[in-house]
Write a protein that holds these residues in place. Structure first.
Motif, mmCIF file in Angstrom:
data_model
loop_
_atom_site.group_PDB
_atom_site.id
_atom_site.type_symbol
_atom_site.label_atom_id
_atom_site.label_comp_id
_atom_site.label_asym_id
_atom_site.label_seq_id
_atom_site.Cartn_x
_atom_site.Cartn_y
_atom_site.Cartn_z
ATOM 1 N N PHE A 148 0.815 -1.211 0.000
ATOM 2 C CA PHE A 148 0.000 0.000 0.000
ATOM 3 C C PHE A 148 0.852 1.265 0.000
ATOM 4 O O PHE A 148 0.446 2.306 0.482
ATOM 5 C CB PHE A 148 -0.989 -0.021 1.167
ATOM 6 C CG PHE A 148 -1.827 -1.267 1.161
ATOM 7 C CD1 PHE A 148 -2.791 -1.453 0.186
ATOM 8 C CD2 PHE A 148 -1.597 -2.279 2.073
ATOM 9 C CE1 PHE A 148 -3.526 -2.623 0.133
ATOM 10 C CE2 PHE A 148 -2.329 -3.444 2.028
ATOM 11 C CZ PHE A 148 -3.301 -3.624 1.050
ATOM 12 N N ARG A 149 2.046 1.140 -0.563
ATOM 13 C CA ARG A 149 2.893 2.296 -0.841
ATOM 14 C C ARG A 149 3.395 2.192 -2.278
ATOM 15 O O ARG A 149 3.345 3.149 -3.039
ATOM 16 C CB ARG A 149 4.055 2.365 0.161
ATOM 17 C CG ARG A 149 4.811 3.677 0.158
ATOM 18 C CD ARG A 149 5.693 3.827 1.376
ATOM 19 N NE ARG A 149 4.956 4.265 2.553
ATOM 20 C CZ ARG A 149 4.660 5.517 2.847
ATOM 21 N NH1 ARG A 149 5.048 6.499 2.042
ATOM 22 N NH2 ARG A 149 3.997 5.829 3.939
ATOM 23 N N TRP A 150 3.856 1.007 -2.668
ATOM 24 C CA TRP A 150 4.289 0.790 -4.051
ATOM 25 C C TRP A 150 3.082 0.666 -4.997
ATOM 26 O O TRP A 150 3.103 1.179 -6.096
ATOM 27 C CB TRP A 150 5.113 -0.487 -4.138
ATOM 28 C CG TRP A 150 6.601 -0.335 -4.110
ATOM 29 C CD1 TRP A 150 7.472 -0.705 -5.092
ATOM 30 C CD2 TRP A 150 7.428 0.173 -3.060
ATOM 31 N NE1 TRP A 150 8.767 -0.453 -4.721
ATOM 32 C CE2 TRP A 150 8.773 0.098 -3.469
ATOM 33 C CE3 TRP A 150 7.156 0.706 -1.788
ATOM 34 C CZ2 TRP A 150 9.839 0.525 -2.681
ATOM 35 C CZ3 TRP A 150 8.201 1.124 -0.995
ATOM 36 C CH2 TRP A 150 9.523 1.039 -1.440
ATOM 37 N N HIS A 151 2.041 -0.071 -4.531
ATOM 38 C CA HIS A 151 0.933 -0.426 -5.429
ATOM 39 C C HIS A 151 -0.253 -0.830 -4.556
ATOM 40 O O HIS A 151 -0.082 -1.355 -3.442
ATOM 41 C CB HIS A 151 1.367 -1.600 -6.322
ATOM 42 C CG HIS A 151 0.454 -1.906 -7.469
ATOM 43 N ND1 HIS A 151 -0.717 -2.618 -7.316
ATOM 44 C CD2 HIS A 151 0.552 -1.622 -8.794
ATOM 45 C CE1 HIS A 151 -1.295 -2.755 -8.495
ATOM 46 N NE2 HIS A 151 -0.559 -2.154 -9.407
ATOM 47 N N PHE B 212 -7.910 4.077 0.130
ATOM 48 C CA PHE B 212 -6.907 3.687 -0.851
ATOM 49 C C PHE B 212 -7.550 3.250 -2.168
ATOM 50 O O PHE B 212 -7.009 3.506 -3.248
ATOM 51 C CB PHE B 212 -6.057 2.535 -0.302
ATOM 52 C CG PHE B 212 -4.811 2.973 0.412
ATOM 53 C CD1 PHE B 212 -3.618 3.113 -0.268
ATOM 54 C CD2 PHE B 212 -4.837 3.238 1.772
ATOM 55 C CE1 PHE B 212 -2.464 3.513 0.391
ATOM 56 C CE2 PHE B 212 -3.693 3.629 2.447
ATOM 57 C CZ PHE B 212 -2.499 3.776 1.751
ATOM 58 N N SER B 213 -8.682 2.581 -2.068
ATOM 59 C CA SER B 213 -9.318 2.021 -3.262
ATOM 60 C C SER B 213 -10.050 3.070 -4.094
ATOM 61 O O SER B 213 -10.116 2.952 -5.320
ATOM 62 C CB SER B 213 -10.296 0.908 -2.860
ATOM 63 O OG SER B 213 -9.605 -0.169 -2.264
ATOM 64 N N ILE C 56 -1.946 6.269 -3.607
ATOM 65 C CA ILE C 56 -0.603 5.802 -3.962
ATOM 66 C C ILE C 56 0.023 6.707 -5.030
ATOM 67 O O ILE C 56 1.214 7.029 -4.962
ATOM 68 C CB ILE C 56 -0.654 4.334 -4.403
ATOM 69 C CG1 ILE C 56 -1.029 3.465 -3.189
ATOM 70 C CG2 ILE C 56 0.666 3.888 -5.011
ATOM 71 C CD1 ILE C 56 -1.226 2.010 -3.466
ATOM 72 N N GLU C 57 -0.765 7.147 -5.998
ATOM 73 C CA GLU C 57 -0.266 8.091 -6.990
ATOM 74 C C GLU C 57 0.251 9.354 -6.314
ATOM 75 O O GLU C 57 1.306 9.903 -6.677
ATOM 76 C CB GLU C 57 -1.370 8.440 -7.983
ATOM 77 C CG GLU C 57 -0.960 9.447 -9.037
ATOM 78 C CD GLU C 57 -2.121 9.836 -9.942
ATOM 79 O OE1 GLU C 57 -1.924 10.726 -10.789
ATOM 80 O OE2 GLU C 57 -3.221 9.258 -9.796
ATOM 81 N N HIS C 58 -0.464 9.817 -5.290
ATOM 82 C CA HIS C 58 -0.053 11.018 -4.558
ATOM 83 C C HIS C 58 1.269 10.777 -3.823
ATOM 84 O O HIS C 58 2.146 11.663 -3.811
ATOM 85 C CB HIS C 58 -1.153 11.410 -3.567
ATOM 86 C CG HIS C 58 -0.863 12.668 -2.815
ATOM 87 N ND1 HIS C 58 -1.062 13.921 -3.342
ATOM 88 C CD2 HIS C 58 -0.380 12.869 -1.552
ATOM 89 C CE1 HIS C 58 -0.724 14.841 -2.458
ATOM 90 N NE2 HIS C 58 -0.303 14.228 -1.352
#
Length: 435
Positions: free
Chosen positions: A234-237, A310-311, A316-318
């Motif tokens: 939940f940081r990379w992807h 997150f969903s 993650i983009e941010h």
């Protein structure tokens, strides 16, 4: 009865807590002398100490605050569950719902066991692997900083006091991006390695099919491949670093920012391995994870709310965008001051790292301490760089401006020495034999 007048707060936290904190990463030996002693409140990416002073925070609770302090969705979900009850004598539906939420994001996982910290999850994974394979040895990546406070890992570090030699001999180490070092372990210990555990990446990218090569070696040798995703998850992807790199680990561990500061870790994996810790296996029973507070309802409710954010939002983009801007800005400021050779920000944008180097080009903890001191003086905490959803472009500008001033001080230290500029003593490595 406790009475604050009878039992006043000691002058030093170390008077009542070994090391002064409950993780060594928060210890006094990891911070400059002018760092806040206590942090009492947080909102977004800002924290306040017990004296009312505010700081822009990049440590974000050791990377746990993925959405930022005080996220309303997460807090409200936890409070609603607290009102219903935090713990019961039988499982609550939130446990199964939370498990389903997590498994829906991880295509290679079929079951999950929740706990409260990462060490519990990684040690449970190692135990499962040993039971599944009937083997004793564990291989782990020596370039990755931390897997567990338990003996199977700590026995491989310089801080190995209290770990029996017999336990140390059961752990083997290999180097990241060195597939031959992994092959040598399997060749030297044929049919003996139960598990191989590693992170997919920290700051160095995998090269030349390294990760797939490790996974293939595990498959060919009947070794359980464990991916530690405490940081990368939940940081990379959204589907973990395993999705980012195209891996299918047998077991994985998650934690850190999974519940935005609430205490949740998770061991996930293949059903045939996980069921060894259940009630439906015909194999010898594994006493896996059995913790009274392992599935506190309000923490799992917070996790569900976090995963929903997150969903549905570009979290993650941010993280990647903010971290990338921070790396670029810090390096540009170091170049402006003329110390680009002595300060480098690098790593993955979603999880940046930096190094301070002396006049010989060696990594310098005194210079790093001086940098942290000057950043704290300017209201920035940056022992770690953990971009969160709460950080903004303005926060990056503020940090880079403060860093530019700090780099001027570092430049003086490179010319004349750091001793007269540093308050207190330099920070020290966490893993060391003596204080």
């Amino acid at each position: 009865m406790l009475d604050d007048d009878v039992h006043p707060t000691p002058h030093l936290p170390q008077d009542v807590i070994p090391g002064g904190g409950h993780t060594y990463s928060k210890g006094d030996d990891q911070f400059p002398a002018n760092a806040p002693r206590f942090l009492e409140r947080g909102e977004g990416a800002i924290v306040w100490d017990d004296q009312g002073r505010s700081y822009l925070d990049w440590t974000m609770g050791l990377r746990t605050m993925s959405l930022g302090y005080g996220n309303a969705d997460v807090i409200e979900a936890a409070i609603e569950q607290i009102r219903l009850g935090s713990n019961f004598g039988r499982p609550s539906r939130v446990e199964s719902d939370a498990a389903a939420d997590l498994l829906n994001l991880l295509p290679h996982a079929e079951m999950v066991k929740f706990a409260k910290n990462g060490s519990t999850a990684t040690t449970a994974a190692v135990k499962l692997a040993r039971a599944y394979t009937g083997r004793d040895l564990v291989a782990l990546c020596s370039d990755h900083p931390f897997f567990s406070y338990d003996d199977w890992f700590i026995g491989t570090t310089a801080c190995d006091a209290g770990v029996p030699e017999a336990i140390k001999r059961l752990s083997l180490t290999f180097r990241y991006n060195d597939l031959d070092s992994v092959r040598r372990l399997f060749d030297a210990h044929p049919g003996q390695i139960a598990a191989l555990i590693m992170e997919a990446a920290t700051s160095e990218p995998p090269r030349d099919g390294f990760l797939q090569g490790v996974q293939d070696l595990c498959r060919r040798n009947g070794t359980v491949f464990i991916l530690d995703e405490m940081i990368t998850g939940f940081r990379w992807h959204l589907n973990g670093a395993q999705a980012y790199y195209g891996l299918a680990p047998d077991l994985s561990t998650f934690g850190k920012g999974i519940a935005n500061g609430f205490s949740v870790s998770a061991l996930v994996g293949r059903r045939d391995i996980m069921e060894l810790g259940g009630l439906r296996s015909s194999q010898p029973r594994v006493f896996l994870v059995s913790t009274t507070h392992g599935a506190e309802n309000h923490a799992l409710a917070a996790m569900r709310a976090t995963l929903r954010v997150f969903s549905r939002e570009p979290v993650i983009e941010h993280l990647w965008n903010i971290g990338g801007a921070l790396i670029e800005g810090l390096n540009a400021a170091a170049a402006d001051v003329g110390i680009a050779a002595h300060f480098q920000a690098a790593g993955y944008p979603c999880s940046p790292v930096y190094a301070c180097r002396d006049s010989e080009g060696a990594v310098s903890l005194p210079l790093r301490t001086l940098f942290l001191q000057e950043m704290a003086r300017r209201g920035i905490l940056c022992n770690y760089l953990a971009p969160s959803y709460a950080h903004t472009a303005a926060d990056v500008v503020r940090t880079v401006d403060a860093a530019r001033d700090a780099f001027i001080i570092l430049s003086r230290a490179l010319d004349a020495g750091w001793q007269s500029l540093l308050e207190g003593v330099p920070i020290k490595p966490v893993f060391r034999q003596f204080n």
